[in-house]
Each structure stands twice: as structure tokens, then as C-alpha cells.
Design an enzyme around this catalytic site. Structure first.
Site, PDB file in Angstrom:
ATOM      1  N   ASP A  10       0.886  -1.228   0.107  1.00  0.00           N
ATOM      2  CA  ASP A  10      -0.039   0.082  -0.140  1.00  0.00           C
ATOM      3  C   ASP A  10       0.887   1.260  -0.085  1.00  0.00           C
ATOM      4  OD1 ASP A  10      -1.757   2.189   0.431  1.00  0.00           O
ATOM      5  OD2 ASP A  10      -2.597   0.994   2.320  1.00  0.00           O
ATOM      6  N   ILE A  11       0.681   1.993  -1.026  1.00  0.00           N
ATOM      7  CA  ILE A  11       1.608   3.019  -1.200  1.00  0.00           C
ATOM      8  C   ILE A  11       1.422   4.178  -0.067  1.00  0.00           C
ATOM      9  CG2 ILE A  11       0.339   4.508  -2.676  1.00  0.00           C
ATOM     10  CD1 ILE A  11       2.813   4.967  -4.481  1.00  0.00           C
ATOM     11  N   ASN A  24      -7.156  11.987 -11.153  1.00  0.00           N
ATOM     12  CA  ASN A  24      -8.070  12.244 -12.389  1.00  0.00           C
ATOM     13  C   ASN A  24      -7.972  13.804 -12.655  1.00  0.00           C
ATOM     14  OD1 ASN A  24     -10.307  13.588 -10.932  1.00  0.00           O
ATOM     15  ND2 ASN A  24     -10.598  11.779 -10.285  1.00  0.00           N
ATOM     16  N   GLY A  32      -9.609   3.508  -6.416  1.00  0.00           N
ATOM     17  CA  GLY A  32      -8.374   3.069  -6.431  1.00  0.00           C
ATOM     18  C   GLY A  32      -7.326   3.612  -5.402  1.00  0.00           C
ATOM     19  N   VAL A  33      -6.188   3.891  -6.171  1.00  0.00           N
ATOM     20  CA  VAL A  33      -5.128   4.589  -5.053  1.00  0.00           C
ATOM     21  C   VAL A  33      -5.395   6.201  -4.758  1.00  0.00           C
ATOM     22  CG1 VAL A  33      -3.561   5.160  -7.188  1.00  0.00           C
ATOM     23  CG2 VAL A  33      -2.612   4.553  -5.047  1.00  0.00           C
ATOM     24  N   ASP A  34      -6.113   6.641  -5.614  1.00  0.00           N
ATOM     25  CA  ASP A  34      -6.302   8.170  -5.449  1.00  0.00           C
ATOM     26  C   ASP A  34      -7.475   8.159  -4.244  1.00  0.00           C
ATOM     27  OD1 ASP A  34      -6.860  10.711  -5.963  1.00  0.00           O
ATOM     28  OD2 ASP A  34      -8.212  10.489  -7.538  1.00  0.00           O
ATOM     29  N   SER A 119      -2.324   4.158 -14.557  1.00  0.00           N
ATOM     30  CA  SER A 119      -3.654   3.805 -15.505  1.00  0.00           C
ATOM     31  C   SER A 119      -3.886   2.292 -15.665  1.00  0.00           C
ATOM     32  CB  SER A 119      -3.012   4.479 -16.964  1.00  0.00           C
ATOM     33  OG  SER A 119      -3.194   5.722 -17.105  1.00  0.00           O
ATOM     34  N   THR A 120      -3.299   1.430 -14.721  1.00  0.00           N
ATOM     35  CA  THR A 120      -3.423   0.063 -14.857  1.00  0.00           C
ATOM     36  C   THR A 120      -4.581  -0.362 -14.383  1.00  0.00           C
ATOM     37  OG1 THR A 120      -1.842  -0.826 -13.202  1.00  0.00           O
ATOM     38  CG2 THR A 120      -1.055  -0.291 -15.467  1.00  0.00           C
ATOM     39  N   GLY A 121      -5.400   0.302 -13.727  1.00  0.00           N
ATOM     40  CA  GLY A 121      -6.816   0.100 -12.776  1.00  0.00           C
ATOM     41  C   GLY A 121      -7.899   0.284 -13.641  1.00  0.00           C
TER      42      GLY A 121
END
Ligand code: AR6
Length: 170
Positions: A10-11, A24, A32-34, A119-121
Site C-alpha cells: 500500500d503506497i 483524475n 483506487g489508489v487516489d 492507468s492500469t486499474g
């Protein structure tokens, strides 16, 4: 190569100088991560972005404080939505990585920086192709910029971890 690290996790837990957010254009949060970064940073992050950053073009990056995160700063970048591959997706993804690193260097006191798999999610960029672009762009940048001491690729899902491990020869 000893300046590139790979971890799975987890970042939002990392005590690095800066973590990169796969945001975005509004910079006001999302899934997601955002979503994870905004939850961990606290409501001050959204307030700051609304007030001072306002917007980020796809392929560009902007910096905010980390607020309640262990990381000092968040570099918000916006990767491309995958639309089949003929809509400048590769260049925009490379630009998201490059601009994030440029913003870190311009800021001055950032030496360690952690990236999620932009972008991979939700945005649907194919993972192998995204990893090739991420690794190439970061390596090229590091060759030109000794002031960045460490870049950490933070993978969250098993597939990205496996892909990065193989591509980085770890
Ligand atoms: N730590 C590290 N990586 C994570 C975490 C985490 N806590 N959570 C998810 N990931 P995504 P995108 C990984 O969808 O594709 C948002 O709604 C995840 O496994 O977060 O760039 C924004 O507001 C995946 O590999 O970002 C935008 O609208 C990677 O992070 C949109 O999603 C990126 O997945 C951006 O989509």
C-alpha cells in the site's frame, strides 16, 4: 539500477519524500489508489487541491503536501484512459511518469519517490505495456538526474508485481 526498487503493498504507508497519485483531472479524489491516498491524507488534501492546484491535464503532474500521510508530498499525475492504443496513450503515460519526476526535481528537496502502476486499474491500460513504458521512462530520467536517489515501483496486485519483478530482473 540500484536506484530502482520494487515492492508490493500500500503506497499510503510509505515514509518517502513523495508518493505519486494516479489521479483524475479534477484532483479532488476518486477510487483506487487516489481514494486510498485521499483517505489517508485527510480532508485537507482535497481542500488544498481545490484551492491551489485546481486541475491537472492528462500527462501532467502537480505537487501538494502529504498532510497526514507518512510521505512529505504527493505528486498528483493523470494517466491516460486506455482507448485501444491509437489515441496517444503510450506517450501520455510516459509523460505522466516524466512530469512527476520533473516536478520532484523542480521542487528541490525530494530524493525518494514512489510510483503506483498509473492507468492500469480503472483506466484500463494493459499492464505489460504500461510496465515497459514506466521502467523505460524512469530509467532514462534517472540517468540524467543524479539528484533523485531512489524510485520505488509500488505494485498492489499480484499481476503487476509479477510483471515488474520479471522486467526489472529481480
Ligand atoms: N497502493 C498502491 N497501489 C494501489 C493502491 C494502493 N493503496 N490501491 C490501488 N492500487 P487505479 P488508474 C493500484 O484504478 O487506472 C481513480 O478513481 C491498482 O492495483 O487506482 O490510473 C482516479 O480518481 C492499480 O495497479 O488508477 C481516476 O479517476 C493502480 O493502483 C482513476 O481511478 C492504478 O489503479 C485513475 O485510474
Amino acid at each position: 539500477m540500484d536506484r530502482i526498487e520494487l515492492i508490493k503493498g500500500d503506497i499510503t504507508k510509505l515514509a518517502v519524500d513523495a508518493i505519486v497519485n494516479a489521479a483524475n483531472n479534477s484532483l479532488l479524489g476518486g477510487g483506487g489508489v487516489d481514494g486510498a491516498i485521499h483517505r489517508a491524507a485527510g480532508p485537507e488534501l482535497k481542500e488544498y487541491n481545490r484551492k491551489y492546484l485546481k486541475w491537472c491535464d492528462t500527462g501532467d503532474a502537480k505537487i501538494s503536501p502529504g498532510f497526514r500521510l507518512p510521505a512529505k508530498y504527493v505528486i498528483h499525475t493523470v494517466g491516460p484512459v486506455w482507448r485501444g492504443g491509437n489515441n496517444n496513450e503510450d506517450e501520455l503515460l510516459a509523460s505522466a511518469y516524466r512530469r512527476s519526476l520533473e516536478v520532484a526535481v523542480e521542487h528541490g528537496d525530494i530524493k525518494t519517490i514512489a510510483f503506483p502502476n498509473i492507468s492500469t486499474g480503472v483506466y484500463g491500460f494493459p499492464k505489460e505495456r504500461a510496465a515497459d513504458i514506466a521502467i523505460k521512462t524512469v530509467k532514462e530520467f534517472l540517468e540524467q538526474h543524479p539528484e533523485i536517489e531512489k524510485v520505488i515501483f509500488v505494485t498492489f496486485d499480484d499481476e503487476n508485481y509479477r510483471i515488474y519483478k520479471q522486467k526489472l530482473g529481480l
